[in-house]
Design a protein around this motif. Structure first.
Motif, PDB file in Angstrom:
ATOM      1  N   ARG A   7       0.805  -1.221   0.000  1.00 47.68           N
ATOM      2  CA  ARG A   7       0.000   0.000   0.000  1.00 47.68           C
ATOM      3  C   ARG A   7       0.841   1.275   0.000  1.00 47.68           C
ATOM      4  NH1 ARG A   7      -4.697  -1.275   4.413  1.00 47.68           N
ATOM      5  NH2 ARG A   7      -5.894  -2.696   3.102  1.00 47.68           N
ATOM      6  N   ASP A   8       1.829   1.344   0.871  1.00 46.73           N
ATOM      7  CA  ASP A   8       2.649   2.558   0.956  1.00 46.73           C
ATOM      8  C   ASP A   8       3.419   2.805  -0.337  1.00 46.73           C
ATOM      9  OD1 ASP A   8       1.780   3.146   3.505  1.00 46.73           O
ATOM     10  OD2 ASP A   8       3.468   2.151   4.490  1.00 46.73           O
ATOM     11  N   LEU A   9       3.907   1.735  -0.944  1.00 44.44           N
ATOM     12  CA  LEU A   9       4.622   1.870  -2.210  1.00 44.44           C
ATOM     13  C   LEU A   9       3.674   2.306  -3.329  1.00 44.44           C
ATOM     14  CD1 LEU A   9       7.408   1.716  -3.408  1.00 44.44           C
ATOM     15  CD2 LEU A   9       7.079  -0.738  -3.775  1.00 44.44           C
ATOM     16  N   ALA A  10       2.428   1.855  -3.262  1.00 39.76           N
ATOM     17  CA  ALA A  10       1.426   2.277  -4.246  1.00 39.76           C
ATOM     18  C   ALA A  10       1.180   3.779  -4.147  1.00 39.76           C
ATOM     19  CB  ALA A  10       0.123   1.513  -4.038  1.00 39.76           C
ATOM     20  N   VAL A  11       1.028   4.265  -2.921  1.00 39.28           N
ATOM     21  CA  VAL A  11       0.815   5.699  -2.709  1.00 39.28           C
ATOM     22  C   VAL A  11       2.039   6.482  -3.171  1.00 39.28           C
ATOM     23  CG1 VAL A  11       0.546   7.478  -0.928  1.00 39.28           C
ATOM     24  CG2 VAL A  11      -0.878   5.428  -0.868  1.00 39.28           C
ATOM     25  N   TYR A  12       3.222   5.987  -2.844  1.00 40.81           N
ATOM     26  CA  TYR A  12       4.454   6.649  -3.281  1.00 40.81           C
ATOM     27  C   TYR A  12       4.547   6.679  -4.808  1.00 40.81           C
ATOM     28  CZ  TYR A  12       9.323   7.607  -4.216  1.00 40.81           C
ATOM     29  OH  TYR A  12      10.472   8.150  -4.723  1.00 40.81           O
ATOM     30  N   THR A  13       4.208   5.580  -5.450  1.00 41.93           N
ATOM     31  CA  THR A  13       4.264   5.512  -6.914  1.00 41.93           C
ATOM     32  C   THR A  13       3.385   6.579  -7.541  1.00 41.93           C
ATOM     33  OG1 THR A  13       4.756   3.144  -6.885  1.00 41.93           O
ATOM     34  CG2 THR A  13       3.795   4.014  -8.905  1.00 41.93           C
ATOM     35  N   LEU A  14       2.193   6.769  -6.987  1.00 41.78           N
ATOM     36  CA  LEU A  14       1.284   7.770  -7.540  1.00 41.78           C
ATOM     37  C   LEU A  14       1.696   9.195  -7.181  1.00 41.78           C
ATOM     38  CD1 LEU A  14      -2.174   6.085  -6.896  1.00 41.78           C
ATOM     39  CD2 LEU A  14      -1.034   6.404  -9.103  1.00 41.78           C
ATOM     40  N   SER A  15       2.174   9.395  -5.975  1.00 47.67           N
ATOM     41  CA  SER A  15       2.435  10.762  -5.510  1.00 47.67           C
ATOM     42  C   SER A  15       3.801  11.303  -5.927  1.00 47.67           C
ATOM     43  CB  SER A  15       2.299  10.838  -3.990  1.00 47.67           C
ATOM     44  OG  SER A  15       3.274  10.028  -3.367  1.00 47.67           O
TER      45      SER A  15
ATOM     46  N   ALA B 145      -6.307  10.065  -4.359  1.00 45.48           N
ATOM     47  CA  ALA B 145      -7.133  10.513  -3.228  1.00 45.48           C
ATOM     48  C   ALA B 145      -7.808   9.323  -2.546  1.00 45.48           C
ATOM     49  CB  ALA B 145      -8.178  11.516  -3.696  1.00 45.48           C
ATOM     50  N   SER B 146      -8.300   8.381  -3.338  1.00 42.69           N
ATOM     51  CA  SER B 146      -8.970   7.219  -2.737  1.00 42.69           C
ATOM     52  C   SER B 146      -7.981   6.366  -1.947  1.00 42.69           C
ATOM     53  CB  SER B 146      -9.681   6.386  -3.802  1.00 42.69           C
ATOM     54  OG  SER B 146      -8.758   5.671  -4.602  1.00 42.69           O
ATOM     55  N   TYR B 147      -6.758   6.247  -2.434  1.00 48.38           N
ATOM     56  CA  TYR B 147      -5.740   5.503  -1.684  1.00 48.38           C
ATOM     57  C   TYR B 147      -5.356   6.239  -0.413  1.00 48.38           C
ATOM     58  CZ  TYR B 147      -4.953   2.029  -5.391  1.00 48.38           C
ATOM     59  OH  TYR B 147      -5.076   1.016  -6.293  1.00 48.38           O
ATOM     60  N   TYR B 148      -5.193   7.545  -0.510  1.00 45.75           N
ATOM     61  CA  TYR B 148      -4.923   8.311   0.708  1.00 45.75           C
ATOM     62  C   TYR B 148      -6.026   8.075   1.734  1.00 45.75           C
ATOM     63  CZ  TYR B 148      -1.055  11.299  -1.029  1.00 45.75           C
ATOM     64  OH  TYR B 148       0.147  11.787  -1.481  1.00 45.75           O
ATOM     65  N   GLN B 149      -7.255   8.148   1.282  1.00 46.54           N
ATOM     66  CA  GLN B 149      -8.393   7.992   2.185  1.00 46.54           C
ATOM     67  C   GLN B 149      -8.449   6.581   2.753  1.00 46.54           C
ATOM     68  OE1 GLN B 149     -12.264   7.611   0.485  1.00 46.54           O
ATOM     69  NE2 GLN B 149     -12.609   6.618   2.435  1.00 46.54           N
ATOM     70  N   ARG B 150      -8.296   5.575   1.923  1.00 42.91           N
ATOM     71  CA  ARG B 150      -8.389   4.179   2.366  1.00 42.91           C
ATOM     72  C   ARG B 150      -7.254   3.769   3.298  1.00 42.91           C
ATOM     73  NH1 ARG B 150      -8.686   0.759  -2.939  1.00 42.91           N
ATOM     74  NH2 ARG B 150      -7.983  -0.831  -1.486  1.00 42.91           N
ATOM     75  N   PHE B 151      -6.078   4.360   3.094  1.00 49.66           N
ATOM     76  CA  PHE B 151      -4.897   3.898   3.828  1.00 49.66           C
ATOM     77  C   PHE B 151      -4.485   4.815   4.971  1.00 49.66           C
ATOM     78  CE2 PHE B 151      -3.875   2.074  -0.578  1.00 49.66           C
ATOM     79  CZ  PHE B 151      -4.706   0.988  -0.365  1.00 49.66           C
ATOM     80  N   GLY B 152      -5.412   5.699   5.407  1.00 52.57           N
ATOM     81  CA  GLY B 152      -5.205   6.447   6.632  1.00 52.57           C
ATOM     82  C   GLY B 152      -4.544   7.807   6.515  1.00 52.57           C
ATOM     83  N   TYR B 153      -4.571   8.403   5.346  1.00 54.80           N
ATOM     84  CA  TYR B 153      -3.999   9.735   5.154  1.00 54.80           C
ATOM     85  C   TYR B 153      -5.119  10.723   4.839  1.00 54.80           C
ATOM     86  CZ  TYR B 153       0.224   6.916   4.502  1.00 54.80           C
ATOM     87  OH  TYR B 153       1.249   6.012   4.657  1.00 54.80           O
ATOM     88  N   ALA B 154      -6.015  10.911   5.802  1.00 52.39           N
ATOM     89  CA  ALA B 154      -7.223  11.713   5.587  1.00 52.39           C
ATOM     90  C   ALA B 154      -6.914  13.137   5.146  1.00 52.39           C
ATOM     91  CB  ALA B 154      -8.074  11.730   6.847  1.00 52.39           C
ATOM     92  N   GLU B 155      -5.928  13.771   5.748  1.00 58.35           N
ATOM     93  CA  GLU B 155      -5.606  15.165   5.398  1.00 58.35           C
ATOM     94  C   GLU B 155      -5.139  15.278   3.949  1.00 58.35           C
ATOM     95  OE1 GLU B 155      -6.180  17.884   7.179  1.00 58.35           O
ATOM     96  OE2 GLU B 155      -6.923  16.742   8.895  1.00 58.35           O
ATOM     97  N   LYS B 156      -4.327  14.325   3.500  1.00 54.10           N
ATOM     98  CA  LYS B 156      -3.862  14.350   2.118  1.00 54.10           C
ATOM     99  C   LYS B 156      -5.010  14.061   1.156  1.00 54.10           C
ATOM    100  CE  LYS B 156       0.952  13.336   3.024  1.00 54.10           C
ATOM    101  NZ  LYS B 156       2.115  12.508   2.726  1.00 54.10           N
ATOM    102  N   ALA B 157      -5.896  13.153   1.572  1.00 55.61           N
ATOM    103  CA  ALA B 157      -7.073  12.864   0.758  1.00 55.61           C
ATOM    104  C   ALA B 157      -7.947  14.104   0.623  1.00 55.61           C
ATOM    105  CB  ALA B 157      -7.872  11.718   1.369  1.00 55.61           C
ATOM    106  N   LEU B 158      -8.123  14.819   1.731  1.00 59.40           N
ATOM    107  CA  LEU B 158      -8.899  16.064   1.702  1.00 59.40           C
ATOM    108  C   LEU B 158      -8.323  17.050   0.692  1.00 59.40           C
ATOM    109  CD1 LEU B 158      -9.597  16.856   5.449  1.00 59.40           C
ATOM    110  CD2 LEU B 158     -11.280  16.710   3.635  1.00 59.40           C
ATOM    111  N   GLU B 159      -7.025  17.173   0.706  1.00 59.86           N
ATOM    112  CA  GLU B 159      -6.351  18.109  -0.200  1.00 59.86           C
ATOM    113  C   GLU B 159      -6.606  17.739  -1.664  1.00 59.86           C
ATOM    114  OE1 GLU B 159      -1.753  18.993  -1.400  1.00 59.86           O
ATOM    115  OE2 GLU B 159      -2.173  18.659   0.727  1.00 59.86           O
TER     116      GLU B 159
END
Length: 160
Positions: free
Chosen positions: A55-63, A80-94
């Motif tokens: 999961r973390d590598l997936a988020v890194y790959t996209l970001s 945004a959906s990965y941020y939201q699903r994987f516990g990064y609510a503030e980044k998802a909000l952004e």
């Protein structure tokens, strides 16, 4: 030109393999493919990484190499959906806020903003976003039921 065609073919093939549950074969294609400058391929790689538990590598790959929002809104929606699903609510909000500024007529983005706002305990923003999600056309029935239920619950609880 042949390189561009090769990358598009790799993305298409890896996407189909991933869809068919052929995770290892999709990985064989993705690990040897260039990612820089190819948002479609990065999205597929991120989905593959999630499927393999990375999961973390997936988020890194996209970001790590963001494309232009105006030509790749689905890329940002996935991030945004990965941020939201994987516990990064503030980044998802952004990211959801950027998507809604880009196009306020996508109900799924409003729902994502609402869920992320709720995760971040931003109750007024969550309530507003749930309301918007319920009013904009295009929400699938299951998500629509969830949105209506959460909106009702937030209104009953009377959170600020």
């Amino acid at each position: 030109a042949s390189h561009e065609v090769d990358v598009k073919c790799r993305a298409l093939l890896a996407g189909h393999l991933l869809q068919d549950g052929r995770i290892a074969e999709a990985g064989d294609i993705l690990v040897s493919s260039p990612m820089e400058g190819y948002p479609d391929l990065r999205q597929i790689k991120a989905r593959w990484l999630v499927a393999t538990g990375e999961r973390d590598l997936a988020v890194y790959t996209l970001s790590s190499d963001l494309p232009d929002l105006s030509t790749n809104p689905n890329y940002f929606a996935l991030l945004a959906s990965y941020y939201q699903r994987f516990g990064y609510a503030e980044k998802a909000l952004e990211i959801y806020s950027q998507l809604i500024q880009f196009d306020e007529n996508v109900a799924d983005w409003w729902a994502g903003l609402a869920i992320s706002s709720e995760q971040a305990k931003q109750w007024p923003q969550a309530r507003f976003a749930y309301q918007q999600a319920s009013e904009v056309a295009g929400l699938n029935p299951q998500l629509s039921e969830f949105v209506q239920r959460r909106l009702k619950e937030l209104n009953q609880v009377g959170r600020p």
